[in-house]
Scaffold this motif. Structure first.
Motif, PDB file in Angstrom:
ATOM      1  N   PRO A 113       0.821  -1.211   0.000  1.00  0.00           N
ATOM      2  CA  PRO A 113       0.000   0.000   0.000  1.00  0.00           C
ATOM      3  C   PRO A 113       0.857   1.265   0.000  1.00  0.00           C
ATOM      4  CG  PRO A 113      -0.057  -1.071   2.150  1.00  0.00           C
ATOM      5  CD  PRO A 113       0.638  -2.011   1.224  1.00  0.00           C
ATOM      6  N   THR A 114       0.367   2.285  -0.667  1.00  0.00           N
ATOM      7  CA  THR A 114       1.044   3.576  -0.688  1.00  0.00           C
ATOM      8  C   THR A 114       0.750   4.334   0.602  1.00  0.00           C
ATOM      9  OG1 THR A 114      -0.844   4.713  -1.678  1.00  0.00           O
ATOM     10  CG2 THR A 114       0.729   3.654  -3.185  1.00  0.00           C
ATOM     11  N   ASP A 115       1.442   5.452   0.784  1.00  0.00           N
ATOM     12  CA  ASP A 115       1.153   6.295   1.948  1.00  0.00           C
ATOM     13  C   ASP A 115      -0.305   6.733   1.954  1.00  0.00           C
ATOM     14  OD1 ASP A 115       3.773   6.026   2.661  1.00  0.00           O
ATOM     15  OD2 ASP A 115       4.302   8.142   2.456  1.00  0.00           O
ATOM     16  N   ARG A 116      -0.835   7.072   0.794  1.00  0.00           N
ATOM     17  CA  ARG A 116      -2.236   7.490   0.730  1.00  0.00           C
ATOM     18  C   ARG A 116      -3.162   6.341   1.128  1.00  0.00           C
ATOM     19  NH1 ARG A 116      -5.205  11.613  -1.300  1.00  0.00           N
ATOM     20  NH2 ARG A 116      -3.539  12.768  -0.287  1.00  0.00           N
ATOM     21  N   ASP A 117      -2.832   5.119   0.716  1.00  0.00           N
ATOM     22  CA  ASP A 117      -3.627   3.961   1.125  1.00  0.00           C
ATOM     23  C   ASP A 117      -3.619   3.809   2.647  1.00  0.00           C
ATOM     24  OD1 ASP A 117      -4.157   3.241  -1.549  1.00  0.00           O
ATOM     25  OD2 ASP A 117      -2.329   2.029  -1.650  1.00  0.00           O
ATOM     26  N   ILE A 118      -2.439   3.959   3.234  1.00  0.00           N
ATOM     27  CA  ILE A 118      -2.320   3.818   4.687  1.00  0.00           C
ATOM     28  C   ILE A 118      -3.105   4.920   5.389  1.00  0.00           C
ATOM     29  CG2 ILE A 118      -0.699   3.811   6.622  1.00  0.00           C
ATOM     30  CD1 ILE A 118       1.399   2.679   4.651  1.00  0.00           C
ATOM     31  N   GLU A 119      -3.022   6.131   4.876  1.00  0.00           N
ATOM     32  CA  GLU A 119      -3.785   7.237   5.457  1.00  0.00           C
ATOM     33  C   GLU A 119      -5.288   6.977   5.362  1.00  0.00           C
ATOM     34  OE1 GLU A 119      -0.540  10.767   4.461  1.00  0.00           O
ATOM     35  OE2 GLU A 119      -2.162  10.306   3.066  1.00  0.00           O
ATOM     36  N   ASP A 120      -5.721   6.411   4.243  1.00  0.00           N
ATOM     37  CA  ASP A 120      -7.139   6.072   4.104  1.00  0.00           C
ATOM     38  C   ASP A 120      -7.560   5.059   5.165  1.00  0.00           C
ATOM     39  OD1 ASP A 120      -7.489   7.750   1.952  1.00  0.00           O
ATOM     40  OD2 ASP A 120      -7.355   6.162   0.436  1.00  0.00           O
ATOM     41  N   ASN A 121      -6.700   4.081   5.436  1.00  0.00           N
ATOM     42  CA  ASN A 121      -7.049   3.077   6.439  1.00  0.00           C
ATOM     43  C   ASN A 121      -7.064   3.676   7.840  1.00  0.00           C
ATOM     44  OD1 ASN A 121      -7.825   0.319   6.778  1.00  0.00           O
ATOM     45  ND2 ASN A 121      -5.895  -0.020   7.846  1.00  0.00           N
ATOM     46  N   VAL A 122      -6.115   4.554   8.130  1.00  0.00           N
ATOM     47  CA  VAL A 122      -6.121   5.249   9.419  1.00  0.00           C
ATOM     48  C   VAL A 122      -7.425   6.012   9.593  1.00  0.00           C
ATOM     49  CG1 VAL A 122      -5.082   7.149  10.721  1.00  0.00           C
ATOM     50  CG2 VAL A 122      -3.618   5.419   9.672  1.00  0.00           C
ATOM     51  N   ARG A 123      -7.843   6.690   8.547  1.00  0.00           N
ATOM     52  CA  ARG A 123      -9.084   7.461   8.620  1.00  0.00           C
ATOM     53  C   ARG A 123     -10.291   6.540   8.818  1.00  0.00           C
ATOM     54  NH1 ARG A 123      -7.608  10.805   5.227  1.00  0.00           N
ATOM     55  NH2 ARG A 123      -8.301   9.716   3.363  1.00  0.00           N
ATOM     56  N   ASN A 124     -10.319   5.416   8.114  1.00  0.00           N
ATOM     57  CA  ASN A 124     -11.431   4.473   8.274  1.00  0.00           C
ATOM     58  C   ASN A 124     -11.483   3.894   9.683  1.00  0.00           C
ATOM     59  OD1 ASN A 124     -12.209   4.822   5.629  1.00  0.00           O
ATOM     60  ND2 ASN A 124     -11.288   2.932   4.880  1.00  0.00           N
ATOM     61  N   LEU A 125     -10.327   3.482  10.197  1.00  0.00           N
ATOM     62  CA  LEU A 125     -10.291   2.881  11.525  1.00  0.00           C
ATOM     63  C   LEU A 125     -10.632   3.890  12.613  1.00  0.00           C
ATOM     64  CD1 LEU A 125      -7.094   0.639  11.241  1.00  0.00           C
ATOM     65  CD2 LEU A 125      -9.459  -0.151  11.408  1.00  0.00           C
ATOM     66  N   THR A 126     -10.044   5.083  12.533  1.00  0.00           N
ATOM     67  CA  THR A 126     -10.276   6.057  13.599  1.00  0.00           C
ATOM     68  C   THR A 126     -11.701   6.596  13.572  1.00  0.00           C
ATOM     69  OG1 THR A 126      -9.275   7.773  12.196  1.00  0.00           O
ATOM     70  CG2 THR A 126      -7.882   6.768  13.880  1.00  0.00           C
ATOM     71  N   SER A 127     -12.293   6.733  12.402  1.00  0.00           N
ATOM     72  CA  SER A 127     -13.687   7.181  12.355  1.00  0.00           C
ATOM     73  C   SER A 127     -14.603   6.136  12.981  1.00  0.00           C
ATOM     74  CB  SER A 127     -14.114   7.486  10.918  1.00  0.00           C
ATOM     75  OG  SER A 127     -14.015   6.336  10.091  1.00  0.00           O
ATOM     76  N   SER A 128     -14.291   4.857  12.763  1.00  0.00           N
ATOM     77  CA  SER A 128     -15.077   3.789  13.379  1.00  0.00           C
ATOM     78  C   SER A 128     -14.908   3.787  14.895  1.00  0.00           C
ATOM     79  CB  SER A 128     -14.659   2.439  12.796  1.00  0.00           C
ATOM     80  OG  SER A 128     -15.363   1.387  13.415  1.00  0.00           O
ATOM     81  N   ILE A 129     -13.676   3.963  15.363  1.00  0.00           N
ATOM     82  CA  ILE A 129     -13.421   4.023  16.805  1.00  0.00           C
ATOM     83  C   ILE A 129     -14.165   5.198  17.431  1.00  0.00           C
ATOM     84  CG2 ILE A 129     -11.631   4.460  18.540  1.00  0.00           C
ATOM     85  CD1 ILE A 129      -9.683   2.956  16.622  1.00  0.00           C
ATOM     86  N   TYR A 130     -14.085   6.353  16.790  1.00  0.00           N
ATOM     87  CA  TYR A 130     -14.768   7.550  17.296  1.00  0.00           C
ATOM     88  C   TYR A 130     -16.272   7.297  17.404  1.00  0.00           C
ATOM     89  CZ  TYR A 130     -16.134  12.476  17.629  1.00  0.00           C
ATOM     90  OH  TYR A 130     -16.673  13.674  18.043  1.00  0.00           O
ATOM     91  N   HIS A 131     -16.852   6.713  16.356  1.00  0.00           N
ATOM     92  CA  HIS A 131     -18.287   6.437  16.364  1.00  0.00           C
ATOM     93  C   HIS A 131     -18.653   5.437  17.459  1.00  0.00           C
ATOM     94  CE1 HIS A 131     -22.326   5.451  15.165  1.00  0.00           C
ATOM     95  NE2 HIS A 131     -21.977   4.184  14.990  1.00  0.00           N
ATOM     96  N   GLN A 132     -17.883   4.357  17.586  1.00  0.00           N
ATOM     97  CA  GLN A 132     -18.169   3.362  18.626  1.00  0.00           C
ATOM     98  C   GLN A 132     -18.168   3.993  20.008  1.00  0.00           C
ATOM     99  OE1 GLN A 132     -15.964  -0.459  18.366  1.00  0.00           O
ATOM    100  NE2 GLN A 132     -15.338   0.242  16.338  1.00  0.00           N
ATOM    101  N   CYS A 133     -17.192   4.843  20.245  1.00  0.00           N
ATOM    102  CA  CYS A 133     -17.063   5.486  21.550  1.00  0.00           C
ATOM    103  C   CYS A 133     -18.273   6.370  21.846  1.00  0.00           C
ATOM    104  CB  CYS A 133     -15.768   6.296  21.574  1.00  0.00           C
ATOM    105  SG  CYS A 133     -15.440   7.125  23.137  1.00  0.00           S
ATOM    106  N   CYS A 134     -18.616   7.239  20.921  1.00  0.00           N
ATOM    107  CA  CYS A 134     -19.742   8.156  21.139  1.00  0.00           C
ATOM    108  C   CYS A 134     -21.062   7.399  21.219  1.00  0.00           C
ATOM    109  CB  CYS A 134     -19.795   9.190  20.017  1.00  0.00           C
ATOM    110  SG  CYS A 134     -18.380  10.312  19.980  1.00  0.00           S
ATOM    111  N   HIS A 135     -21.240   6.400  20.363  1.00  0.00           N
ATOM    112  CA  HIS A 135     -22.481   5.633  20.343  1.00  0.00           C
ATOM    113  C   HIS A 135     -22.685   4.903  21.668  1.00  0.00           C
ATOM    114  CE1 HIS A 135     -25.283   2.387  19.289  1.00  0.00           C
ATOM    115  NE2 HIS A 135     -25.707   3.178  18.316  1.00  0.00           N
ATOM    116  N   ALA A 136     -21.634   4.252  22.162  1.00  0.00           N
ATOM    117  CA  ALA A 136     -21.756   3.517  23.421  1.00  0.00           C
ATOM    118  C   ALA A 136     -22.047   4.458  24.586  1.00  0.00           C
ATOM    119  CB  ALA A 136     -20.477   2.721  23.681  1.00  0.00           C
ATOM    120  N   TYR A 137     -21.398   5.619  24.591  1.00  0.00           N
ATOM    121  CA  TYR A 137     -21.613   6.577  25.680  1.00  0.00           C
ATOM    122  C   TYR A 137     -23.061   7.075  25.692  1.00  0.00           C
ATOM    123  CZ  TYR A 137     -20.592  10.329  28.965  1.00  0.00           C
ATOM    124  OH  TYR A 137     -20.580  11.141  30.071  1.00  0.00           O
ATOM    125  N   LEU A 138     -23.614   7.298  24.518  1.00  0.00           N
ATOM    126  CA  LEU A 138     -24.961   7.852  24.424  1.00  0.00           C
ATOM    127  C   LEU A 138     -26.060   6.836  24.704  1.00  0.00           C
ATOM    128  CD1 LEU A 138     -24.667  10.079  21.229  1.00  0.00           C
ATOM    129  CD2 LEU A 138     -25.076  10.879  23.565  1.00  0.00           C
TER     130      LEU A 138
END
Length: 229
Positions: A113-138
């Motif tokens: 994977p290129t740097d852009r591919d890796i950045e895309d995966n970081v964005r996908n993973l962190t957005s999912s983590i952020y959503h899980q955290c907020c959803h569970a709290y609410l």
């Protein structure tokens, strides 16, 4: 006698060879056993690529898994060559960096994977983590029980930080122990929660808000740290 993961993998490979022979293009071992960081709860993650994958192949592999000792340990990924070639590049970082190759190679199937591919995966993973955290709290009834449900989200932070450190240092850091030495501040605090999850159970019960706050703030920062254009 303790569980011998190397013997288990050798037995699985023998059964795969018997069932699929030269149709096997790649077998890789990944996860906590491969990193030397397994616990009693850990699975053995084995990734397999065949020349093609049919339902008959899946059933044959299913029967192999069901016949294995400690079959509850079995986990991983399987696909055919065409699926592997078409796999989203942003999901290939662990395939190309984090696997111990047991059979064959992926070189003729995928590119690193290129740097852009890796950045895309970081964005996908962190957005999912952020959503899980907020959803569970609410929406969960009790915060102490909800904090226990953050285990997988905290586990995923390890893979995000592996990729962020790779982008920063141009080096793949395979284990949590080694990665901790590369981190400071909030990053280190989050990964320490990941590595000490079981021993922090009482603390999560006493102050669940801390674990939500730490994860939400970290995932927000990590999400915004990568390029979007």
């Amino acid at each position: 006698m303790g569980f011998d993961s190397e013997q288990w993998i050798s037995e699985l490979l023998a059964r795969l060879d018997e069932a699929f022979g030269d149709r096997i293009l790649y077998v890789g071992h990944t996860g906590s056993y491969a990193r030397g960081e397994a616990t009693e709860e850990s699975d053995i993650d084995v990734n397999i690529v065949l020349d093609a994958l049919t339902m008959e192949d899946l059933e044959r592999y299913r029967q192999i898994v069901r016949s294995m000792p400690h079959r509850e340990k079995a986990c991983g990924f399987v696909c055919g060559a065409d699926e592997m070639r078409a796999w989203p590049a942003h999901e290939l970082f662990q395939f190309t960096q984090g696997c111990i190759v047991l059979r064959g190679s992926l070189d003729h199937l995928v590119s690193a994977p290129t740097d852009r591919d890796i950045e895309d995966n970081v964005r996908n993973l962190t957005s999912s983590i952020y959503h899980q955290c907020c959803h569970a709290y609410l929406f969960e009834d009790g915060l102490d029980d909800a904090a226990e449900g953050l285990k997988d989200a905290y586990r995923a932070t390890f893979f995000v930080m592996q990729e962020l450190v790779f982008l920063r240092d141009r080096e793949y850091v395979p284990t949590k122990r080694e990665l901790l030495d590369r981190l400071q501040g909030e990053d280190r605090a989050v990964l320490e929660v990941c590595t000490r999850w079981n021993e922090l159970k009482e603390d999560r019960r006493d102050r669940p808000e801390h674990y939500f706050s730490l994860l939400r703030e970290w995932s927000s920062r990590a999400l915004k740290s990568v390029r979007t254009v």
